[in-house]
Design a protein around this motif. Structure first.
Motif, mmCIF file in Angstrom:
data_model
loop_
_atom_site.group_PDB
_atom_site.id
_atom_site.type_symbol
_atom_site.label_atom_id
_atom_site.label_comp_id
_atom_site.label_asym_id
_atom_site.label_seq_id
_atom_site.Cartn_x
_atom_site.Cartn_y
_atom_site.Cartn_z
ATOM 1 N N UNK A 159 0.796 -1.226 0.000
ATOM 2 C CA UNK A 159 0.000 0.000 0.000
ATOM 3 C C UNK A 159 0.830 1.279 0.000
ATOM 4 N N UNK A 160 2.100 1.187 0.364
ATOM 5 C CA UNK A 160 2.939 2.390 0.402
ATOM 6 C C UNK A 160 2.822 3.163 1.693
ATOM 7 N N UNK A 161 1.798 2.898 2.483
ATOM 8 C CA UNK A 161 1.597 3.562 3.773
ATOM 9 C C UNK A 161 1.178 2.499 4.785
ATOM 10 N N UNK A 162 1.370 2.788 6.070
ATOM 11 C CA UNK A 162 0.952 1.850 7.110
ATOM 12 C C UNK A 162 0.148 2.554 8.199
ATOM 13 N N UNK A 163 -0.389 3.725 7.881
ATOM 14 C CA UNK A 163 -1.180 4.465 8.858
ATOM 15 C C UNK A 163 -2.590 4.689 8.324
ATOM 16 N N UNK A 164 -3.499 4.999 9.236
ATOM 17 C CA UNK A 164 -4.880 5.274 8.857
ATOM 18 C C UNK A 164 -5.834 4.271 9.484
ATOM 19 N N UNK A 165 -7.070 4.681 9.740
ATOM 20 C CA UNK A 165 -8.038 3.815 10.426
ATOM 21 C C UNK A 165 -8.339 2.526 9.664
ATOM 22 N N UNK A 166 -8.305 2.571 8.344
ATOM 23 C CA UNK A 166 -8.630 1.367 7.575
ATOM 24 C C UNK A 166 -7.553 0.301 7.770
ATOM 25 N N UNK A 214 -11.644 -3.489 -0.703
ATOM 26 C CA UNK A 214 -12.365 -2.830 -1.787
ATOM 27 C C UNK A 214 -12.457 -1.324 -1.546
ATOM 28 N N UNK A 215 -12.589 -0.916 -0.290
ATOM 29 C CA UNK A 215 -12.613 0.515 0.010
ATOM 30 C C UNK A 215 -11.264 1.161 -0.289
ATOM 31 N N UNK A 216 -10.177 0.456 0.034
ATOM 32 C CA UNK A 216 -8.831 0.979 -0.253
ATOM 33 C C UNK A 216 -8.604 1.081 -1.755
ATOM 34 N N UNK A 217 -9.057 0.071 -2.496
ATOM 35 C CA UNK A 217 -8.921 0.095 -3.955
ATOM 36 C C UNK A 217 -9.690 1.276 -4.539
ATOM 37 N N UNK A 218 -10.921 1.479 -4.089
ATOM 38 C CA UNK A 218 -11.737 2.580 -4.612
ATOM 39 C C UNK A 218 -11.095 3.928 -4.333
ATOM 40 N N UNK A 219 -10.585 4.093 -3.127
ATOM 41 C CA UNK A 219 -9.942 5.365 -2.795
ATOM 42 C C UNK A 219 -8.676 5.581 -3.611
ATOM 43 N N UNK A 220 -7.913 4.527 -3.802
ATOM 44 C CA UNK A 220 -6.661 4.663 -4.557
ATOM 45 C C UNK A 220 -6.933 4.939 -6.027
ATOM 46 N N UNK A 221 -8.002 4.409 -6.580
ATOM 47 C CA UNK A 221 -8.338 4.701 -7.987
ATOM 48 C C UNK A 221 -8.573 6.197 -8.201
ATOM 49 N N UNK A 229 3.985 6.931 -7.307
ATOM 50 C CA UNK A 229 4.016 5.967 -6.212
ATOM 51 C C UNK A 229 4.643 4.658 -6.674
ATOM 52 N N UNK A 230 5.334 3.972 -5.743
ATOM 53 C CA UNK A 230 6.027 2.732 -6.090
ATOM 54 C C UNK A 230 5.411 1.498 -5.434
ATOM 55 N N UNK A 231 4.336 1.664 -4.650
ATOM 56 C CA UNK A 231 3.736 0.516 -3.992
ATOM 57 C C UNK A 231 3.016 -0.374 -5.012
ATOM 58 N N UNK A 232 2.764 -1.617 -4.613
ATOM 59 C CA UNK A 232 2.194 -2.600 -5.527
ATOM 60 C C UNK A 232 0.819 -2.170 -6.031
ATOM 61 N N UNK A 233 -0.044 -1.711 -5.138
ATOM 62 C CA UNK A 233 -1.387 -1.325 -5.564
ATOM 63 C C UNK A 233 -1.343 -0.219 -6.605
ATOM 64 N N UNK A 234 -0.535 0.794 -6.380
ATOM 65 C CA UNK A 234 -0.437 1.878 -7.358
ATOM 66 C C UNK A 234 0.132 1.383 -8.681
ATOM 67 N N UNK A 235 1.127 0.489 -8.621
ATOM 68 C CA UNK A 235 1.688 -0.078 -9.853
ATOM 69 C C UNK A 235 0.608 -0.798 -10.657
#
Length: 438
Positions: A159-166, A214-221, A229-235
């Motif tokens: 995800x590139x980050x490790x903070x946040x309520x989700x 799915x919420x993380x994917x929607x927000x990242x889209x 960004x270099x994280x896997x999801x962004x790639x």
């Protein structure tokens, strides 16, 4: 080789009910399989839930036949179908041929070359923050601490980050998904069981994990800076060819695969490393010297030996699309062949004195015979995160051993115990640490 005659017999094996075989295999396979090998030989037939005929292979030449065989004959994805309810049908672990190659091609850049080199500082930073919180002179479960650390590392990679309520909610839920015993797996494949007791709770946890992903994917889209960004999801969201873009369901399946499979093996190998070093003064002293000298080859050899002596995954699976013959036995299409990591890596024919912890097996040209060390599988389906796992283990060992000496809480070695499809230290690899320097 492909079978050309019907005269070869089927492999031998026990005739007890499928439920008995499934429980014995799930809970005691590290003890049961060597007994079965002595009775039936190197090719052993088993019947396992759900309705699966499997053949365990203990002979290294037979294993090489499978790993070197055609991907159209030996389907690894179908062989891993027991994981489908958890990982999803699109997971890189569960697909075959062109579909698998597409997924592997998309994921591979995150775990090779420049990407690996770029993870060094991040892994070091997170490791230092973790080990500086360790209690001193008081036994603790090193496996628990390694699971926390390696989960943080893979979260950062994915995800590139490790903070946040989700993500704060996701962490304990992922750990609960991994705390699944052999009997819980029955609920994966039986919707009726998912309405009751532990199977219901497991199903609800998995549903909530999916909602968060799915919420993380929607927000990242919706993010405007994906290209930077270099994280896997962004790639995965910036694949240049439209036809290769992944759906939300495909993204979910790859993410959960990376999150669950991407930290468990390393965490367990590190815990066993601490467990074995703490009980072997000579290897412990050599490891401290290697850490001080930043001898990464020696530190990597420690992790490799822990993976050899204590396989986290006992076997790999390939489902047959056509009849084959191995070791003089006919194995029909539809069967699953399972090269046994456990039996090969603990075989004295390949690893002298196999029950002794000796990292020097992997140093100074003493590497074991090709193919006899396979914690990451083999052939074209070898785990794409193998290099990342060994890099991570090497850095963690260095940071721990430059700071601490290890002692066991008890002289007696811990037994293995099953957890879902893996084997882990029976008491959590309990050790004590004492500072090396003021």
């Amino acid at each position: 080789m492909v079978l050309r005659t019907e005269l070869a017999p089927l492999p031998p094996g026990p005739r007890v009910p499928i439920a008995v075989q499934t429980v014995a295999f799930g809970s005691f396979r590290h003890l049961v399989l060597p007994v079965l090998r002595r009775r039936y030989g190197d090719v052993i037939s088993l019947s396992l839930y759900p309705e699966r005929k499997v053949v365990q292979l203990a002979n290294l030449d037979h294993v090489k036949t499978v790993f070197g065989g055609s991907v159209t004959t030996f389907h690894a994805g179908e062989g891993n179908m027991i994981l489908k309810p958890l990982m999803g049908e699109h997971s890189v672990l569960l697909t075959d041929e062109d579909v698998h190659l597409r997924a592997r091609k998309l994921l591979m850049p995150a775990f090779h070359g420049a990407a690996l080199r770029g993870y060094r500082d991040m892994i070091t930073e997170l490791t230092v923050a973790e080990v500086e919180r360790w209690p001193v002179h008081r036994p603790f479960r090193s496996h628990d601490r390694m699971r926390v650390l390696t989960l943080e590392i893979i979260l950062r990679v994915v995800f590139g980050v490790t903070t946040g309520p989700r993500l704060d909610e996701l962490r304990p839920l992922l750990n609960r998904l991994l705390e699944i015993g052999p009997l819980d797996i029955f609920g994966w494949h039986n919707p009726k069981l998912q309405r009751f007791g532990p199977w219901k709770r497991n199903f609800e946890v998995q549903q909530r994990v999916d909602e968060l992903l799915y919420a993380e994917i929607a927000e990242r889209r919706r993010a405007s800076d994906l290209d930077s960004r270099a994280d896997v999801l962004s790639r995965l969201l910036t694949v240049p060819v439209d036809d290769d873009r992944l759906s939300d369901a495909e993204l979910r399946d790859q993410l959960i695969t990376l999150l669950l499979a991407g930290h468990e093996t390393t965490a367990t190998a590190l815990a066993w490393s601490f467990h074995d070093l703490a009980r072997n003064p000579i290897e412990h002293a050599a490891a401290l010297a290697a850490a001080d000298a930043d001898d990464e080859k020696h530190l990597e050899a420690i992790a490799k030996e822990a993976m050899r002596l204590h396989p986290v995954i006992g076997e790999v699976a390939r489902r047959l699309t056509e009849d084959i013959e191995i070791g003089g036995y006919r194995i029909p299409a539809g069967y699953t062949v399972m090269p046994s990591i456990n039996m090969v890596q603990l075989d004295s024919a390949h690893h002298p004195d196999p029950l002794t912890f000796r990292p020097s097996r992997f140093l100074d040209g003493n590497s074991p015979p090709p193919g006899s060390w396979m914690p990451f599988g083999g052939g074209v389906r070898r785990c794409l995160g193998a290099g990342f796992s060994l890099l991570e283990a090497t850095i963690v060992l260095r940071e721990v051993l430059t700071r601490f000496q290890l002692t066991p809480d008890k002289a007696k070695a811990e037994p293995q115990r099953p957890r879902h499809i893996t084997m882990v230290p029976g008491r959590g690899a309990r050790v004590s640490v004492s500072p090396r320097r003021a």
